[in-house]
Design a protein around this motif. Structure first.
Motif, PDB file in Angstrom:
ATOM      1  N   LYS A  49       0.826  -1.200   0.000  1.00  0.00           N
ATOM      2  CA  LYS A  49       0.000   0.000   0.000  1.00  0.00           C
ATOM      3  C   LYS A  49       0.864   1.254   0.000  1.00  0.00           C
ATOM      4  CE  LYS A  49      -2.947   2.645   3.131  1.00  0.00           C
ATOM      5  NZ  LYS A  49      -3.600   2.664   4.453  1.00  0.00           N
ATOM      6  N   TYR A  50       1.800   1.310   0.952  1.00  0.00           N
ATOM      7  CA  TYR A  50       2.643   2.499   1.036  1.00  0.00           C
ATOM      8  C   TYR A  50       3.632   2.565  -0.121  1.00  0.00           C
ATOM      9  CZ  TYR A  50       0.742   3.407   5.667  1.00  0.00           C
ATOM     10  OH  TYR A  50      -0.103   3.678   6.712  1.00  0.00           O
ATOM     11  N   SER A  51       3.989   1.397  -0.652  1.00  0.00           N
ATOM     12  CA  SER A  51       4.834   1.401  -1.840  1.00  0.00           C
ATOM     13  C   SER A  51       4.109   2.052  -3.006  1.00  0.00           C
ATOM     14  CB  SER A  51       5.231  -0.043  -2.202  1.00  0.00           C
ATOM     15  OG  SER A  51       5.891  -0.082  -3.437  1.00  0.00           O
ATOM     16  N   ASN A  52       2.830   1.725  -3.161  1.00  0.00           N
ATOM     17  CA  ASN A  52       2.032   2.350  -4.225  1.00  0.00           C
ATOM     18  C   ASN A  52       1.883   3.846  -3.994  1.00  0.00           C
ATOM     19  OD1 ASN A  52       1.672  -0.116  -5.507  1.00  0.00           O
ATOM     20  ND2 ASN A  52      -0.212  -0.572  -4.391  1.00  0.00           N
ATOM     21  N   GLN A  53       1.675   4.205  -2.704  1.00  0.00           N
ATOM     22  CA  GLN A  53       1.502   5.623  -2.379  1.00  0.00           C
ATOM     23  C   GLN A  53       2.769   6.408  -2.709  1.00  0.00           C
ATOM     24  OE1 GLN A  53       0.071   6.317   1.597  1.00  0.00           O
ATOM     25  NE2 GLN A  53       0.630   8.483   1.574  1.00  0.00           N
ATOM     26  N   LEU A  54       3.924   5.889  -2.301  1.00  0.00           N
ATOM     27  CA  LEU A  54       5.174   6.572  -2.605  1.00  0.00           C
ATOM     28  C   LEU A  54       5.487   6.533  -4.092  1.00  0.00           C
ATOM     29  CD1 LEU A  54       7.595   5.629   0.316  1.00  0.00           C
ATOM     30  CD2 LEU A  54       6.801   7.899  -0.325  1.00  0.00           C
ATOM     31  N   SER A  55       5.110   5.407  -4.742  1.00  0.00           N
ATOM     32  CA  SER A  55       5.354   5.315  -6.182  1.00  0.00           C
ATOM     33  C   SER A  55       4.587   6.394  -6.924  1.00  0.00           C
ATOM     34  CB  SER A  55       4.951   3.931  -6.686  1.00  0.00           C
ATOM     35  OG  SER A  55       5.807   2.930  -6.163  1.00  0.00           O
ATOM     36  N   ILE A  56       3.318   6.629  -6.490  1.00  0.00           N
ATOM     37  CA  ILE A  56       2.523   7.714  -7.094  1.00  0.00           C
ATOM     38  C   ILE A  56       3.192   9.059  -6.837  1.00  0.00           C
ATOM     39  CG2 ILE A  56       0.311   8.928  -6.969  1.00  0.00           C
ATOM     40  CD1 ILE A  56      -0.987   6.212  -6.351  1.00  0.00           C
ATOM     41  N   TYR A  57       3.679   9.218  -5.614  1.00  0.00           N
ATOM     42  CA  TYR A  57       4.357  10.456  -5.221  1.00  0.00           C
ATOM     43  C   TYR A  57       5.564  10.704  -6.126  1.00  0.00           C
ATOM     44  CZ  TYR A  57       6.205  13.870  -1.832  1.00  0.00           C
ATOM     45  OH  TYR A  57       6.668  14.994  -1.222  1.00  0.00           O
ATOM     46  N   PHE A  58       6.374   9.617  -6.317  1.00  0.00           N
ATOM     47  CA  PHE A  58       7.551   9.752  -7.165  1.00  0.00           C
ATOM     48  C   PHE A  58       7.168   9.851  -8.639  1.00  0.00           C
ATOM     49  CE2 PHE A  58      10.039   7.478  -3.660  1.00  0.00           C
ATOM     50  CZ  PHE A  58      10.499   8.679  -3.140  1.00  0.00           C
ATOM     51  N   LYS A  59       6.108   9.117  -9.053  1.00  0.00           N
ATOM     52  CA  LYS A  59       5.672   9.156 -10.444  1.00  0.00           C
ATOM     53  C   LYS A  59       5.242  10.559 -10.851  1.00  0.00           C
ATOM     54  CE  LYS A  59       5.834   5.089 -12.578  1.00  0.00           C
ATOM     55  NZ  LYS A  59       6.463   4.939 -13.899  1.00  0.00           N
ATOM     56  N   ASN A  60       4.510  11.232  -9.942  1.00  0.00           N
ATOM     57  CA  ASN A  60       4.089  12.601 -10.241  1.00  0.00           C
ATOM     58  C   ASN A  60       5.291  13.523 -10.419  1.00  0.00           C
ATOM     59  OD1 ASN A  60       1.392  11.940 -10.197  1.00  0.00           O
ATOM     60  ND2 ASN A  60       1.105  12.480  -8.044  1.00  0.00           N
ATOM     61  N   ASN A 184      19.808  25.418   1.641  1.00  0.00           N
ATOM     62  CA  ASN A 184      20.089  24.819   2.948  1.00  0.00           C
ATOM     63  C   ASN A 184      18.965  23.879   3.394  1.00  0.00           C
ATOM     64  OD1 ASN A 184      21.804  24.366   5.109  1.00  0.00           O
ATOM     65  ND2 ASN A 184      20.854  25.973   6.369  1.00  0.00           N
ATOM     66  N   LEU A 185      18.507  23.025   2.494  1.00  0.00           N
ATOM     67  CA  LEU A 185      17.464  22.038   2.799  1.00  0.00           C
ATOM     68  C   LEU A 185      17.901  20.662   2.293  1.00  0.00           C
ATOM     69  CD1 LEU A 185      14.219  24.011   1.796  1.00  0.00           C
ATOM     70  CD2 LEU A 185      14.999  23.472   4.133  1.00  0.00           C
ATOM     71  N   GLU A 186      17.474  19.619   3.035  1.00  0.00           N
ATOM     72  CA  GLU A 186      17.765  18.243   2.594  1.00  0.00           C
ATOM     73  C   GLU A 186      16.647  17.801   1.672  1.00  0.00           C
ATOM     74  OE1 GLU A 186      19.489  14.243   4.608  1.00  0.00           O
ATOM     75  OE2 GLU A 186      17.516  14.851   5.337  1.00  0.00           O
ATOM     76  N   MET A 187      17.000  17.249   0.534  1.00  0.00           N
ATOM     77  CA  MET A 187      15.984  16.879  -0.442  1.00  0.00           C
ATOM     78  C   MET A 187      16.446  15.713  -1.291  1.00  0.00           C
ATOM     79  SD  MET A 187      16.387  20.158  -2.986  1.00  0.00           S
ATOM     80  CE  MET A 187      15.952  21.268  -1.636  1.00  0.00           C
ATOM     81  N   LEU A 188      15.467  15.172  -2.023  1.00  0.00           N
ATOM     82  CA  LEU A 188      15.717  14.147  -3.029  1.00  0.00           C
ATOM     83  C   LEU A 188      15.492  14.794  -4.383  1.00  0.00           C
ATOM     84  CD1 LEU A 188      13.608  11.262  -1.443  1.00  0.00           C
ATOM     85  CD2 LEU A 188      16.047  11.655  -1.141  1.00  0.00           C
ATOM     86  N   SER A 189      16.240  14.379  -5.389  1.00  0.00           N
ATOM     87  CA  SER A 189      16.127  15.020  -6.698  1.00  0.00           C
ATOM     88  C   SER A 189      16.002  13.972  -7.789  1.00  0.00           C
ATOM     89  CB  SER A 189      17.357  15.899  -6.970  1.00  0.00           C
ATOM     90  OG  SER A 189      17.240  16.544  -8.223  1.00  0.00           O
ATOM     91  N   TYR A 190      15.053  14.219  -8.710  1.00  0.00           N
ATOM     92  CA  TYR A 190      14.908  13.384  -9.906  1.00  0.00           C
ATOM     93  C   TYR A 190      15.264  14.254 -11.101  1.00  0.00           C
ATOM     94  CZ  TYR A 190      12.879  10.695 -13.721  1.00  0.00           C
ATOM     95  OH  TYR A 190      12.695   9.996 -14.881  1.00  0.00           O
ATOM     96  N   SER A 191      16.133  13.760 -11.985  1.00  0.00           N
ATOM     97  CA  SER A 191      16.586  14.577 -13.119  1.00  0.00           C
ATOM     98  C   SER A 191      16.705  13.709 -14.364  1.00  0.00           C
ATOM     99  CB  SER A 191      17.937  15.234 -12.797  1.00  0.00           C
ATOM    100  OG  SER A 191      18.906  14.247 -12.443  1.00  0.00           O
ATOM    101  N   ARG A 192      16.631  14.398 -15.548  1.00  0.00           N
ATOM    102  CA  ARG A 192      16.713  13.699 -16.821  1.00  0.00           C
ATOM    103  C   ARG A 192      17.471  14.593 -17.805  1.00  0.00           C
ATOM    104  NH1 ARG A 192      14.153   9.756 -19.684  1.00  0.00           N
ATOM    105  NH2 ARG A 192      12.761   9.258 -17.944  1.00  0.00           N
ATOM    106  N   ALA A 193      18.407  13.998 -18.535  1.00  0.00           N
ATOM    107  CA  ALA A 193      19.175  14.745 -19.539  1.00  0.00           C
ATOM    108  C   ALA A 193      18.322  14.960 -20.789  1.00  0.00           C
ATOM    109  CB  ALA A 193      20.445  13.984 -19.887  1.00  0.00           C
ATOM    110  N   VAL A 194      18.480  16.165 -21.411  1.00  0.00           N
ATOM    111  CA  VAL A 194      17.703  16.518 -22.598  1.00  0.00           C
ATOM    112  C   VAL A 194      18.658  16.709 -23.777  1.00  0.00           C
ATOM    113  CG1 VAL A 194      16.106  18.161 -23.630  1.00  0.00           C
ATOM    114  CG2 VAL A 194      15.942  17.625 -21.180  1.00  0.00           C
ATOM    115  N   TYR A 195      18.400  15.945 -24.849  1.00  0.00           N
ATOM    116  CA  TYR A 195      19.214  16.030 -26.057  1.00  0.00           C
ATOM    117  C   TYR A 195      18.330  16.484 -27.227  1.00  0.00           C
ATOM    118  CZ  TYR A 195      22.855  13.346 -23.678  1.00  0.00           C
ATOM    119  OH  TYR A 195      23.833  12.913 -22.799  1.00  0.00           O
TER     120      TYR A 195
END
Length: 636
Positions: A49-60, A184-195
């Motif tokens: 359940k929480y995996s799906n919830q976080l997956s949605i969070y990350f998917k968005n 000055n904040l702790e965070m997670l980052s998702y990034s993608r290279a653009v060509y």
């Protein structure tokens, strides 16, 4: 038979009680198994359940970045950028508006950015970055690049993973928790290279606050004592619900790594600090793993009362079973044990133990069995009496034969000394008649006579010691026993020109009866002498060799006589069996030797034809270590 039937019925009752006990134990195990399955299912459901919830969070979040990357890939023109200077200024303004509007409609991401390839913007470093302020409004973040410049060189700095990681892996990637020095904040980052047309334009990315992820993880609780945690795709601990460090999850991490290689979710048990836990895990859409763990004792707390009742019932059943088992097994097994003991005694030749009257007077099969044993005892007593009389006669005959041998040997030993005494006395008398005897000559003659008499006395002492019976087991020297036997036969061996070679290791000690063992050696040497004389060989030789191995002494006496016929081997140690003429042999020497070696000294004796003769092998104990290995060592 009726009593036996009754006892069988009682045995069945006892078995029934034992069966009920087993059922109680099975019930406890079954209840524990059901609760364990239920806990595993609940934990598995929660983790998924929480995996799906976080997956949605990350998917968005990933959707925001993918949308921004797609926008850049279709709107940015590298050729026009090279030809017109104002183009980049206009495009950056366009991208500024797009990022701000995109972030404004997001309720998940903290910030959205696009970092341009420094090769396209050289000599400046350009990026567009918007983040929510405390009021929840998207604001442009303008980092002071003079103080916090982006380092695009190798080796890759930790704060530049968001830029280089998607370029190197050629796909969108998540970074682990890191502190952005610009805000000055702790965070997670998702990034993608653009060509665009094979040209790297830059990297699009979005930030989410680590605290938001922690809030989701901390809400994952089912029972008291539950804890939850999140690993990244490198199996590194990102956050945990109870703020414990990574070492707290060392065992669970090892097993998660093992299970996650073959499945996306699972449940397993593990021990930590001597306490058992149940852990469920599930993979997120980005390859991260979320897990929730629960102490087993908390899972089983609702059923402790039931288990306690079942345990008490089980203990009561066990106690009853033990009481009945002890009582009836004693009643049932006592006559059988007694019969077994009697048979064991009979096996070892002991028939003197009385059988209790209570067993003999029984009217069932047990009574008949004990009466049969009593009959066997009676027959063994009769047979033993007959054998005792035979043994007495054999020993008497053996002693008579050996006395005859010894008298012959004494005769050979004394013949020369007596002749010497006779000549000395005649010379003494002649000197006396001629008046040529003086004190010195007289004293010298007397000393010589005394020396001869002492030698004759020693011979008699050797024969007397040889005939004395040993009553106690002693430790004696093998070389001394062989020397005694050869001394008794010295005259006979010399008379027949038989040589003896002795090769015995020094210090060999035997455990047993010394005179009886010397008796055996005397028998074997006599047989060896007779075999050599009968064969009339040119080289008359007896070889004696002895050594020690594994607490035993092995002795070989080999003669150069004719080989023993194969058909007589099995009878060699039988009483009254002899290969000699009737006047020369009694047939009891080897029989008595076998009794002394194997029954009295717990060893082994055998005869074997060897090259140019016959070998007698004897194996006996060298020291008091019990009788456990004689047979194996001595070849039986």
């Amino acid at each position: 038979m009726k009593k036996i039937s009754l006892r069988i019925m009682l045995a069945i009752i006892i078995c029934s009680i034992a069966t009920s006990t087993v059922l109680c134990v099975v019930s406890i195990k079954r209840a524990s198994s059901v609760m364990n399955d239920e806990a595993e299912q609940m934990l598995s459901y929660a983790s998924e359940k929480y995996s799906n919830q976080l997956s949605i969070y990350f998917k968005n979040t990933e959707g925001l970045v993918d949308s921004l990357a797609a926008n850049v890939s279709v709107t940015f023109d590298p050729m026009e950028h090279q030809e017109e200077v104002p183009y980049f200024i206009e495009y950056k303004a366009y991208l500024d508006r797009i990022i701000k509007e995109t972030l404004q409609y997001s309720d998940i991401a903290y910030g959205l950015y696009f970092t341009f390839n420094p090769e396209l913007t050289f000599p400046t470093q350009e990026e567009v970055w918007y983040a929510f302020d405390e009021a929840g409004t998207p604001q442009a973040v303008m980092p002071d690049l003079s103080l916090n410049a982006r380092d695009f060189t190798e080796p890759i700095a930790e704060n530049m993973q968001y830029y280089f990681q998607p370029i190197l892996e050629k796909k969108g990637t998540w970074t682990g928790p890191y502190v952005d020095s610009d805000v000055n904040l702790e965070m997670l980052s998702y990034s993608r290279a653009v060509y665009v047309d094979g040209v790297l334009v830059g990297v699009a990315g979005a930030d989410i606050l680590t605290d938001d992820t922690i809030d989701i993880v901390k809400t994952m609780k089912i029972y008291g004592g539950s804890s939850s945690f999140l690993y990244d795709d490198e199996k590194e601990l990102i956050v945990s619900s109870n703020d414990l460090n990574k070492e707290r999850y060392s065992e669970s991490e090892r097993q998660i790594q093992q299970y996650a290689e073959v499945k996306n979710s699972g449940v397993f048990h593990y021990f930590d600090l001597n306490e058992e836990y149940i852990l469920a895990f599930s993979k997120l859409s980005n390859g991260w793993i979320i897990g929730i763990t629960q102490p087993t004792k908390e899972v089983f707390s609702p059923t402790r009362g039931l288990i306690l009742v079942l345990t008490l019932l089980t203990l009561i059943c066990i106690v009853i079973t033990i009481i009945f088992g002890i009582y009836f097994s004693h009643r049932l097994s006592k006559p059988i044990v007694n019969a077994s003991d009697q048979l064991k005694l009979l096996k070892h030749g002991d028939y003197t133990h009385d059988i209790p009257t209570e067993f003999l007077n029984r009217k069932d099969d047990i009574g008949e069995f004990h009466n049969a044993i009593l009959s066997i005892q009676s027959e063994m007593k009769k047979e033993a009496e007959l054998n005792r009389e035979k043994d007495i006669l054999l020993i008497y005959q053996s002693k008579q034969a050996k006395i005859g041998e010894m008298v012959g040997n004494i005769s050979h030993q004394w013949k020369q000394p007596l002749n010497s005494i006779n000549l000395i006395l005649l010379n003494l008398y002649e000197d006396y008649q001629l008046k040529e005897l003086n004190d010195e000559e007289f004293k010298a003659t007397i000393d010589k006579l005394m020396s001869i008499v002492r030698n004759m006395s020693d011979t008699i002492k050797d024969f007397t010691d040889f005939l004395k019976p040993n009553r106690e087991v002693t430790e004696f020297d093998l070389n001394e026993s062989i020397a005694l036997a050869l001394n008794l036969m010295e005259a006979s061996l010399k008379y027949n020109h038989i040589a003896v070679e002795v090769n015995i290791d020094k210090g060999l000690k035997l455990l047993g009866y010394q005179n009886e063992f010397s008796h055996v050696l005397f028998n074997i040497l006599n047989n060896a002498r007779d075999a050599i004389l009968e064969s009339n060989v040119e080289k008359k030789l007896i070889q004696i060799r002895g050594w020690q191995a594994d607490g035993h002494v092995l002795l070989e006496i080999t003669n150069r006589g004719n080989p023993i016929p194969e058909e007589t081997f099995e009878n060699l140690f039988e009483p009254y069996f002899t290969t000699k003429n009737e006047k020369d042999g009694t047939g009891i020497g080897l029989y008595i030797s076998k009794i002394i070696i194997e029954q009295r000294m717990h060893g082994h004796i055998e005869l074997e034809n060897v090259y140019m003769g016959v070998c007698c092998r004897i194996c006996v104990k060298a020291k008091a270590e019990g009788n456990g290995n004689e047979s194996a060592l001595c070849g039986r």
